[in-house]
Design a protein around this motif. Structure first.
Motif, PDB file in Angstrom:
ATOM      1  N   ALA A   8       0.998  -1.148   0.006  1.00 34.11           N
ATOM      2  CA  ALA A   8      -0.089  -0.129  -0.130  1.00 34.11           C
ATOM      3  C   ALA A   8       0.708   1.347  -0.015  1.00 34.11           C
ATOM      4  CB  ALA A   8      -0.844  -0.013   1.224  1.00 34.11           C
ATOM      5  N   LEU A   9       1.878   1.220   0.804  1.00 36.16           N
ATOM      6  CA  LEU A   9       3.001   2.560   0.843  1.00 36.16           C
ATOM      7  C   LEU A   9       3.631   2.715  -0.567  1.00 36.16           C
ATOM      8  CD1 LEU A   9       4.119   4.556   2.519  1.00 36.16           C
ATOM      9  CD2 LEU A   9       5.857   3.014   3.215  1.00 36.16           C
ATOM     10  N   ALA A  10       3.908   1.524  -1.180  1.00 36.60           N
ATOM     11  CA  ALA A  10       4.658   1.686  -2.520  1.00 36.60           C
ATOM     12  C   ALA A  10       3.627   1.897  -3.429  1.00 36.60           C
ATOM     13  CB  ALA A  10       5.049   0.230  -3.178  1.00 36.60           C
ATOM     14  N   VAL A  11       2.424   1.816  -3.484  1.00 41.10           N
ATOM     15  CA  VAL A  11       1.466   2.201  -4.414  1.00 41.10           C
ATOM     16  C   VAL A  11       1.173   3.499  -4.219  1.00 41.10           C
ATOM     17  CG1 VAL A  11      -1.177   2.052  -5.196  1.00 41.10           C
ATOM     18  CG2 VAL A  11       0.225  -0.012  -4.945  1.00 41.10           C
ATOM     19  N   TYR A  12       0.722   4.079  -2.976  1.00 37.37           N
ATOM     20  CA  TYR A  12       0.669   5.391  -2.801  1.00 37.37           C
ATOM     21  C   TYR A  12       1.731   6.273  -3.143  1.00 37.37           C
ATOM     22  CZ  TYR A  12      -0.478   9.765  -0.458  1.00 37.37           C
ATOM     23  OH  TYR A  12      -0.953  10.929  -0.213  1.00 37.37           O
ATOM     24  N   VAL A  13       2.980   5.962  -2.624  1.00 37.01           N
ATOM     25  CA  VAL A  13       4.089   6.809  -3.182  1.00 37.01           C
ATOM     26  C   VAL A  13       4.230   6.872  -4.698  1.00 37.01           C
ATOM     27  CG1 VAL A  13       6.653   6.991  -2.952  1.00 37.01           C
ATOM     28  CG2 VAL A  13       5.244   6.337  -0.867  1.00 37.01           C
ATOM     29  N   SER A  14       4.030   5.849  -5.396  1.00 35.56           N
ATOM     30  CA  SER A  14       4.482   5.658  -6.697  1.00 35.56           C
ATOM     31  C   SER A  14       3.327   6.603  -7.440  1.00 35.56           C
ATOM     32  CB  SER A  14       4.365   4.371  -7.329  1.00 35.56           C
ATOM     33  OG  SER A  14       3.128   3.614  -7.171  1.00 35.56           O
ATOM     34  N   THR A  15       1.960   6.499  -6.959  1.00 36.98           N
ATOM     35  CA  THR A  15       1.103   7.456  -7.743  1.00 36.98           C
ATOM     36  C   THR A  15       0.874   8.679  -7.340  1.00 36.98           C
ATOM     37  OG1 THR A  15      -0.694   6.379  -6.014  1.00 36.98           O
ATOM     38  CG2 THR A  15      -0.405   5.396  -8.335  1.00 36.98           C
ATOM     39  N   ASN A  16       1.510   9.232  -6.080  1.00 36.66           N
ATOM     40  CA  ASN A  16       1.383  10.710  -5.443  1.00 36.66           C
ATOM     41  C   ASN A  16       2.668  11.450  -5.503  1.00 36.66           C
ATOM     42  OD1 ASN A  16      -1.513  10.787  -4.806  1.00 36.66           O
ATOM     43  ND2 ASN A  16      -0.842   8.607  -3.958  1.00 36.66           N
ATOM     44  N   ILE A  17       3.713  10.993  -5.820  1.00 31.50           N
ATOM     45  CA  ILE A  17       4.929  11.662  -5.975  1.00 31.50           C
ATOM     46  C   ILE A  17       4.755  12.982  -6.920  1.00 31.50           C
ATOM     47  CG2 ILE A  17       6.193  10.730  -7.971  1.00 31.50           C
ATOM     48  CD1 ILE A  17       8.571  10.659  -6.449  1.00 31.50           C
ATOM     49  N   ASP A  18       3.980  12.934  -7.715  1.00 33.19           N
ATOM     50  CA  ASP A  18       3.912  14.245  -8.441  1.00 33.19           C
ATOM     51  C   ASP A  18       2.838  15.187  -7.676  1.00 33.19           C
ATOM     52  OD1 ASP A  18       4.764  13.161 -10.807  1.00 33.19           O
ATOM     53  OD2 ASP A  18       2.852  12.697 -11.689  1.00 33.19           O
ATOM     54  N   TYR A  19       2.136  14.782  -6.863  1.00 29.91           N
ATOM     55  CA  TYR A  19       1.379  15.590  -5.865  1.00 29.91           C
ATOM     56  C   TYR A  19       2.357  16.446  -5.052  1.00 29.91           C
ATOM     57  CZ  TYR A  19      -2.985  13.577  -7.116  1.00 29.91           C
ATOM     58  OH  TYR A  19      -4.262  13.092  -7.827  1.00 29.91           O
ATOM     59  N   LEU A  20       3.689  15.553  -4.683  1.00 31.32           N
ATOM     60  CA  LEU A  20       4.621  16.558  -3.824  1.00 31.32           C
ATOM     61  C   LEU A  20       4.928  17.697  -4.310  1.00 31.32           C
ATOM     62  CD1 LEU A  20       6.687  16.051  -1.305  1.00 31.32           C
ATOM     63  CD2 LEU A  20       8.160  15.032  -2.977  1.00 31.32           C
ATOM     64  N   GLY A  48      -9.985  11.006  -1.504  1.00 31.60           N
ATOM     65  CA  GLY A  48     -11.053  10.115  -1.108  1.00 31.60           C
ATOM     66  C   GLY A  48     -12.085   9.800  -2.274  1.00 31.60           C
ATOM     67  N   ILE A  49     -12.212  10.821  -3.078  1.00 28.69           N
ATOM     68  CA  ILE A  49     -13.010  10.300  -4.140  1.00 28.69           C
ATOM     69  C   ILE A  49     -12.409   9.522  -5.117  1.00 28.69           C
ATOM     70  CG2 ILE A  49     -13.933  11.496  -6.354  1.00 28.69           C
ATOM     71  CD1 ILE A  49     -14.170  14.180  -4.794  1.00 28.69           C
ATOM     72  N   LEU A  50     -10.953   9.385  -5.371  1.00 31.34           N
ATOM     73  CA  LEU A  50     -10.252   8.602  -6.202  1.00 31.34           C
ATOM     74  C   LEU A  50     -10.383   7.189  -5.646  1.00 31.34           C
ATOM     75  CD1 LEU A  50      -7.089  10.891  -7.195  1.00 31.34           C
ATOM     76  CD2 LEU A  50      -9.127  10.123  -8.771  1.00 31.34           C
ATOM     77  N   VAL A  51     -10.192   7.097  -4.535  1.00 35.54           N
ATOM     78  CA  VAL A  51     -10.289   5.787  -3.806  1.00 35.54           C
ATOM     79  C   VAL A  51     -11.584   5.285  -3.965  1.00 35.54           C
ATOM     80  CG1 VAL A  51      -9.582   4.668  -1.397  1.00 35.54           C
ATOM     81  CG2 VAL A  51      -8.179   6.213  -2.423  1.00 35.54           C
ATOM     82  N   ALA A  52     -12.628   5.963  -3.528  1.00 41.35           N
ATOM     83  CA  ALA A  52     -13.944   5.604  -3.504  1.00 41.35           C
ATOM     84  C   ALA A  52     -14.397   4.929  -5.028  1.00 41.35           C
ATOM     85  CB  ALA A  52     -15.015   6.577  -2.941  1.00 41.35           C
ATOM     86  N   PHE A  53     -14.025   5.708  -5.981  1.00 43.55           N
ATOM     87  CA  PHE A  53     -14.462   5.109  -7.254  1.00 43.55           C
ATOM     88  C   PHE A  53     -13.665   3.815  -7.373  1.00 43.55           C
ATOM     89  CE2 PHE A  53     -13.734   4.817 -11.717  1.00 43.55           C
ATOM     90  CZ  PHE A  53     -14.835   4.981 -12.205  1.00 43.55           C
ATOM     91  N   SER A 119      -5.823  15.618 -11.449  1.00 42.95           N
ATOM     92  CA  SER A 119      -4.463  15.096 -11.846  1.00 42.95           C
ATOM     93  C   SER A 119      -4.349  13.631 -11.438  1.00 42.95           C
ATOM     94  CB  SER A 119      -3.491  15.984 -10.755  1.00 42.95           C
ATOM     95  OG  SER A 119      -3.539  17.225 -11.243  1.00 42.95           O
ATOM     96  N   GLY A 120      -5.401  13.010 -10.994  1.00 38.67           N
ATOM     97  CA  GLY A 120      -5.360  11.624 -10.527  1.00 38.67           C
ATOM     98  C   GLY A 120      -5.782  10.489 -11.225  1.00 38.67           C
ATOM     99  N   GLY A 121      -6.156  10.965 -12.827  1.00 38.34           N
ATOM    100  CA  GLY A 121      -6.828  10.147 -13.703  1.00 38.34           C
ATOM    101  C   GLY A 121      -5.997   8.704 -13.770  1.00 38.34           C
ATOM    102  N   ASP A 122      -4.798   8.832 -13.988  1.00 35.95           N
ATOM    103  CA  ASP A 122      -3.835   7.843 -14.034  1.00 35.95           C
ATOM    104  C   ASP A 122      -3.885   6.951 -12.967  1.00 35.95           C
ATOM    105  OD1 ASP A 122      -3.232   8.785 -16.688  1.00 35.95           O
ATOM    106  OD2 ASP A 122      -1.190   9.243 -16.142  1.00 35.95           O
ATOM    107  N   ASN A 123      -4.199   7.360 -11.678  1.00 35.28           N
ATOM    108  CA  ASN A 123      -4.172   6.971 -10.502  1.00 35.28           C
ATOM    109  C   ASN A 123      -5.100   5.593 -10.382  1.00 35.28           C
ATOM    110  OD1 ASN A 123      -2.632   8.921  -9.888  1.00 35.28           O
ATOM    111  ND2 ASN A 123      -3.302   9.157  -7.627  1.00 35.28           N
ATOM    112  N   LEU A 124      -6.363   5.746 -11.192  1.00 32.54           N
ATOM    113  CA  LEU A 124      -7.222   4.883 -10.941  1.00 32.54           C
ATOM    114  C   LEU A 124      -6.644   3.629 -11.899  1.00 32.54           C
ATOM    115  CD1 LEU A 124     -10.308   6.933 -12.178  1.00 32.54           C
ATOM    116  CD2 LEU A 124      -9.518   6.547  -9.801  1.00 32.54           C
ATOM    117  N   GLY A 125      -5.920   3.944 -12.664  1.00 30.61           N
ATOM    118  CA  GLY A 125      -5.185   2.511 -13.465  1.00 30.61           C
ATOM    119  C   GLY A 125      -4.617   1.769 -12.564  1.00 30.61           C
ATOM    120  N   ILE A 126      -3.858   2.384 -11.236  1.00 25.84           N
ATOM    121  CA  ILE A 126      -3.103   1.715 -10.168  1.00 25.84           C
ATOM    122  C   ILE A 126      -4.388   1.150  -9.285  1.00 25.84           C
ATOM    123  CG2 ILE A 126      -1.228   1.685  -9.009  1.00 25.84           C
ATOM    124  CD1 ILE A 126      -0.452   2.066 -11.887  1.00 25.84           C
ATOM    125  N   TYR A 127      -5.108   1.984  -8.979  1.00 22.36           N
ATOM    126  CA  TYR A 127      -5.859   1.593  -7.586  1.00 22.36           C
ATOM    127  C   TYR A 127      -6.944   0.506  -7.921  1.00 22.36           C
ATOM    128  CZ  TYR A 127      -4.072   5.950  -5.704  1.00 22.36           C
ATOM    129  OH  TYR A 127      -3.287   7.053  -5.125  1.00 22.36           O
TER     130      TYR A 127
END
Length: 202
Positions: A8-20, A48-53, A119-127
């Motif tokens: 979970a940590l790896a998934v979060y970091v890899s998909t959110n480093i851009d948010y940094l 929350g919206i991205l994760v809920a979807f 900015s998180g459209g690509d995140n859905l492809g991972i989550y």
């Protein structure tokens, strides 16, 4: 539990480093306590919206009986990683302030949430494939890791927004790191669900 926490940590970091980088830019322009709270709250709402979807889509996909079919979703992060490694630099980060100014009449809270989702459209492809492979207890653990990670991300972003040298270094090396993580995650999803083995046996 430990493997779930690590994944979970790896998934979060890899998909959110851009948010940094995005948050660093925003924090650098907003120093008051009220605005900082709105930025953090907007980040939580957007994620929350991205994760809920993603959870809803993963729940639907659980009705697919063959695991190897679900494993085909691993092609999404794999393709994202390859595309990220090959495409030119995206100027999206430089346009964050322009987006905020364009929505200047809206509260900062909603602005950050909208930027996070947009900015998180690509995140859905991972989550989606990631949550599909988890049981409900594992999903709960992953969500707790995500919630804690958001707070850590916001804290680090705020601190780094004051250090130009570190932000420039992150900007320079983020693409190869994210690409490798996405590609590795895609392969892991396909192997874990027996997709690669099934395709080779056809």
């Amino acid at each position: 539990m430990l493997p779930t926490i690590v994944s979970a940590l790896a998934v979060y970091v890899s998909t959110n480093i851009d948010y940094l980088l995005i948050l660093m830019i925003i924090f650098s322009q907003n120093d008051t306590r009220r605005r900082i709270k709105m930025i953090i709250g907007g980040q939580y709402l957007g994620m929350g919206i991205l994760v809920a979807f993603s959870l809803f889509a993963a729940f639907v996909l659980n009705f697919i009986p063959q695991d190897w079919v679900i494993g085909l979703l691993g092609l999404i992060p794999l393709s994202l990683g390859i595309r990220l490694a090959l495409k030119r630099e995206d100027p999206e980060d430089e346009n964050v302030l322009e987006k905020m100014q364009a929505r200047g009449s809206n509260p900062l809270f909603w602005t950050i949430a909208l930027i996070t989702v947009a900015s998180g459209g690509d995140n859905l492809g991972i989550y989606i494939p990631y949550f599909t492979a988890l049981t409900w207890p594992e999903t709960t653990v992953a969500l707790i890791v995500f919630a804690i990670s958001i707070a850590i991300l916001c804290h680090i972003s705020y601190k780094l927004s004051k250090i130009s040298l570190i932000s420039e270094t992150i900007e320079k090396y983020k693409r190869p790191v994210v690409s490798l993580v996405f590609i590795g995650l895609g392969i892991y999803i396909m192997v874990e669900n027996g997709t690669i083995q099934t395709l080779f046996s056809l």
